[in-house]
Design a protein around this motif. Structure first.
Motif, mmCIF file in Angstrom:
data_model
loop_
_atom_site.group_PDB
_atom_site.id
_atom_site.type_symbol
_atom_site.label_atom_id
_atom_site.label_comp_id
_atom_site.label_asym_id
_atom_site.label_seq_id
_atom_site.Cartn_x
_atom_site.Cartn_y
_atom_site.Cartn_z
ATOM 1 N N VAL A 23 -11.056 -4.973 6.961
ATOM 2 C CA VAL A 23 -9.724 -4.295 6.386
ATOM 3 C C VAL A 23 -9.841 -3.246 6.816
ATOM 4 O O VAL A 23 -10.249 -2.584 6.933
ATOM 5 C CB VAL A 23 -10.880 -4.399 4.919
ATOM 6 N N ILE A 24 -8.468 -3.163 7.167
ATOM 7 C CA ILE A 24 -7.429 -1.797 7.709
ATOM 8 C C ILE A 24 -7.278 -1.159 6.065
ATOM 9 O O ILE A 24 -6.767 -1.651 5.537
ATOM 10 C CB ILE A 24 -6.443 -2.247 8.501
ATOM 11 N N LEU A 25 -7.387 -0.241 5.739
ATOM 12 C CA LEU A 25 -7.261 1.569 4.851
ATOM 13 C C LEU A 25 -6.217 2.117 5.200
ATOM 14 O O LEU A 25 -5.701 2.084 6.433
ATOM 15 C CB LEU A 25 -8.218 1.546 4.518
ATOM 16 N N VAL A 252 -4.810 1.029 -1.494
ATOM 17 C CA VAL A 252 -5.318 1.706 -0.225
ATOM 18 C C VAL A 252 -6.227 0.862 0.376
ATOM 19 O O VAL A 252 -5.976 1.463 2.023
ATOM 20 C CB VAL A 252 -6.737 2.108 -1.448
ATOM 21 N N VAL A 253 -5.378 -0.917 0.716
ATOM 22 C CA VAL A 253 -5.855 -1.790 1.745
ATOM 23 C C VAL A 253 -4.283 -1.320 2.151
ATOM 24 O O VAL A 253 -3.025 -2.173 1.965
ATOM 25 C CB VAL A 253 -5.576 -2.438 1.439
ATOM 26 N N GLU A 254 -3.899 -1.307 3.427
ATOM 27 C CA GLU A 254 -3.255 -1.249 4.312
ATOM 28 C C GLU A 254 -2.879 -3.422 4.637
ATOM 29 O O GLU A 254 -1.554 -3.695 4.980
ATOM 30 C CB GLU A 254 -2.928 -0.919 5.320
ATOM 31 N N GLU A 255 -3.571 -3.965 5.236
ATOM 32 C CA GLU A 255 -3.243 -4.846 5.913
ATOM 33 C C GLU A 255 -4.784 -5.154 5.975
ATOM 34 O O GLU A 255 -6.043 -4.826 5.469
ATOM 35 C CB GLU A 255 -2.291 -5.030 7.466
ATOM 36 N N PHE A 268 -0.220 -5.242 3.011
ATOM 37 C CA PHE A 268 0.767 -4.417 1.932
ATOM 38 C C PHE A 268 1.699 -3.632 2.234
ATOM 39 O O PHE A 268 1.052 -2.774 3.137
ATOM 40 C CB PHE A 268 -0.869 -4.093 1.361
ATOM 41 N N GLU A 269 2.783 -3.613 1.163
ATOM 42 C CA GLU A 269 3.841 -2.872 1.759
ATOM 43 C C GLU A 269 3.694 -2.455 0.718
ATOM 44 O O GLU A 269 3.089 -1.716 -0.692
ATOM 45 C CB GLU A 269 5.536 -3.869 1.263
ATOM 46 N N PRO A 270 4.587 -0.534 0.795
ATOM 47 C CA PRO A 270 5.669 -0.102 -0.716
ATOM 48 C C PRO A 270 5.815 -1.308 -1.644
ATOM 49 O O PRO A 270 6.318 -1.366 -1.467
ATOM 50 C CB PRO A 270 6.429 1.389 0.307
ATOM 51 N N GLU A 271 5.293 -0.906 -2.470
ATOM 52 C CA GLU A 271 6.470 -1.327 -3.891
ATOM 53 C C GLU A 271 6.824 -0.462 -5.435
ATOM 54 O O GLU A 271 5.462 0.646 -5.607
ATOM 55 C CB GLU A 271 5.043 -2.206 -4.425
#
Length: 474
Positions: A23-25, A252-255, A268-271
């Motif tokens: 998990v990349i934060l 808080v989770v990038e990918e 996860f992208e900006p929403e």
């Protein structure tokens, strides 16, 4: 055997655990360390019982650091007294940091009384037969609780603009009684996402409590009492003010990566959650929040030399679950701030609960804000966010320069208003920062590593932490 012991000659099978995904934060580890240290300092310097801080990238919603204290050591589970994440699970009556949302509602609905004055001090009221709140002379016995400005202040006759700068509760009462109606305010609270799940992945949440049924609770909600929300809701709502009306979901989770194949399992992208207010309304509220930082206004203690900040402070009463009353000596003190003021890039919400609500130190907040700006190469000055005539302020996409000549690199970069730093005395680029395809901004430093063997130490005065990191990594 029935008691679980093994019989001689039987086979014991062990199944080894398989590693899960990585998990990349979005968390910046250096900035997180600074936040953690400053929260400890907040507790120590102000005799606080709780402290928290969260740093968010305005335009994306990325959470760059967050923390709350007291914390715990996971290696000593018997000593964990509270498993709750205060950022998402603490129901908070935040105080006056709610006031900009009343102003935003008034401005967005076209009823804001710009430049008009009202009488501050105390707000005595009753209701007519239709439920409309009517202000009456102070001293009148109406059966409704009198609402006062904090600490018994009486600012006299002031404008609504001054009302936000001085954090006058009576300004909010006037706006909600005579300009904004009940349905409008209730609707905008919903549009800003209050008292609802933010729905941030992998993080437990509560929704808070929307409590605006009675007249006094309706008015009190406008200055951050009666209704309770979460810090994450507050951060998400403020992103609309700081981001030209576009409300960004914090994350808080990038990918998530498969460590065996290095394949992205989920990214996860900006929403953009919604646009609760117009860009024009957001700009006007930011202008009003700039007044909070004026000399003598409530944000005065949070000023940072050389940094253009907009902010709203808050002092909130704390409801005691045991006595079922508000504490008389313990208060929430907090500030929501963003920089640079007229083009926010970084937002910080810092707060604490303490009996020291008058003379508390704002130094932990200042340290966090400065570190956040430096870590993200954001120039927090007004000049950077508002270029002078002849300057340019733009974004660029970084070209591929590796394996090209220095002459080629200079040609490709000559139309970009950035600062080129050559590392080594070679004639060919063998590495670069920023990387191909990344976005760079006016006045950023771009580093090109050449194939030369002689490296001269540059003058790093004025460099950001990000600049120095890029240099030594290359």
């Amino acid at each position: 055997m029935v008691d679980g012991s093994l019989l001689p000659g039987t086979l014991n099978v062990y199944k080894e655990a398989i590693d899960g995904d990585d998990v990349i934060l979005t968390i910046d580890s250096n900035l997180q360390s600074i936040v953690e240290a400053q929260l400890q300092e907040t507790i120590k310097a102000n005799n606080a019982t709780k402290a928290w801080a969260i740093v968010v990238e305005v335009e994306t919603g990325k959470i760059l650091a967050w923390g709350n204290y007291p914390t715990f050591d996971q290696n000593n589970p018997k000593e964990i007294s509270n498993y709750m994440n205060d950022m998402t699970e603490m129901n908070l009556e935040p105080g006056s940091v709610m006031k900009p949302f009343v102003y935003a509602t008034a401005i967005d609905t076209g009823v804001y009384p710009a430049g008009k004055s009202y009488t501050a001090g105390s707000f005595t009221f009753t209701q007519d037969g239709a439920g409309k709140i009517i202000r009456v002379a102070n001293g009148t016995d109406t059966g409704y609780p009198v609402i006062n400005d904090a600490l018994g202040e009486n600012f006299g006759v002031i404008t609504f603009e001054q009302g936000l700068a001085f954090s006058s509760n009576i300004a909010i009462c006037e706006l909600l009684a005579n300009y904004v109606n009940y349905d409008q305010f209730s609707n905008y609270l919903d549009k800003f996402g209050f008292y609802q799940y933010v729905d941030i992945p992998f993080v437990p949440e509560t929704t808070g409590v929307k409590n605006i049924t009675s007249a006094s609770d309706y008015l009190s909600t406008g200055f951050g009492q009666a209704s309770a929300l979460t810090i994450l809701q507050l951060v998400q709502a403020y992103s609309a003010i700081f981001n030209d009306g576009k409300m960004m979901k914090p994350y808080v989770v990038e990918e998530i990566l498969n460590p065996h194949t290095n394949q992205v399992v989920e990214k996860f992208e900006p929403e953009v959650v919604s646009e609760p207010i117009s860009a024009e309304t957001a700009a006007k509220v930011r202008e009003l929040m700039a007044g909070v930082m004026a000399d003598g206004a409530t944000g005065d203690r949070f000023k940072i030399d050389g940094v253009d900040i907009i902010a709203k402070t808050g002092t909130g009463e704390i409801f005691n679950e045991e006595t079922h009353k508000y504490d008389e000596n313990n208060y929430t003190s907090s500030v929501m701030a963003a920089a640079p003021g007229n083009d926010p890039k970084i937002m910080v919400y810092w707060g604490m609960q303490s009996t020291n609500y008058l003379g508390y130190s704002a130094e932990p907040f200042k340290t966090i804000m400065q570190a956040a700006l430096i870590a993200n190469a954001v120039n927090g000055t007004a000049q950077a966010s508002a270029p002078q005539e002849g300057d340019t302020w733009a974004t660029y996409t970084m070209p591929a320069l590796i394996n090209h000549s220095i002459e080629y690199a200079n040609e490709k970069m000559k139309d970009k208003n950035v600062k080129l730093v050559m590392i080594g005395d070679g004639n060919t680029v063998i590495d670069q920062f920023a990387k191909e395809g990344q976005t760079v901004y006016s006045y950023d430093r771009v580093f090109l590593l050449t194939n030369g063997n002689t490296i001269t130490m540059p003058d790093m005065t004025g460099w950001t932490r990000k600049d120095i990191t890029a240099f030594w990594q290359l």
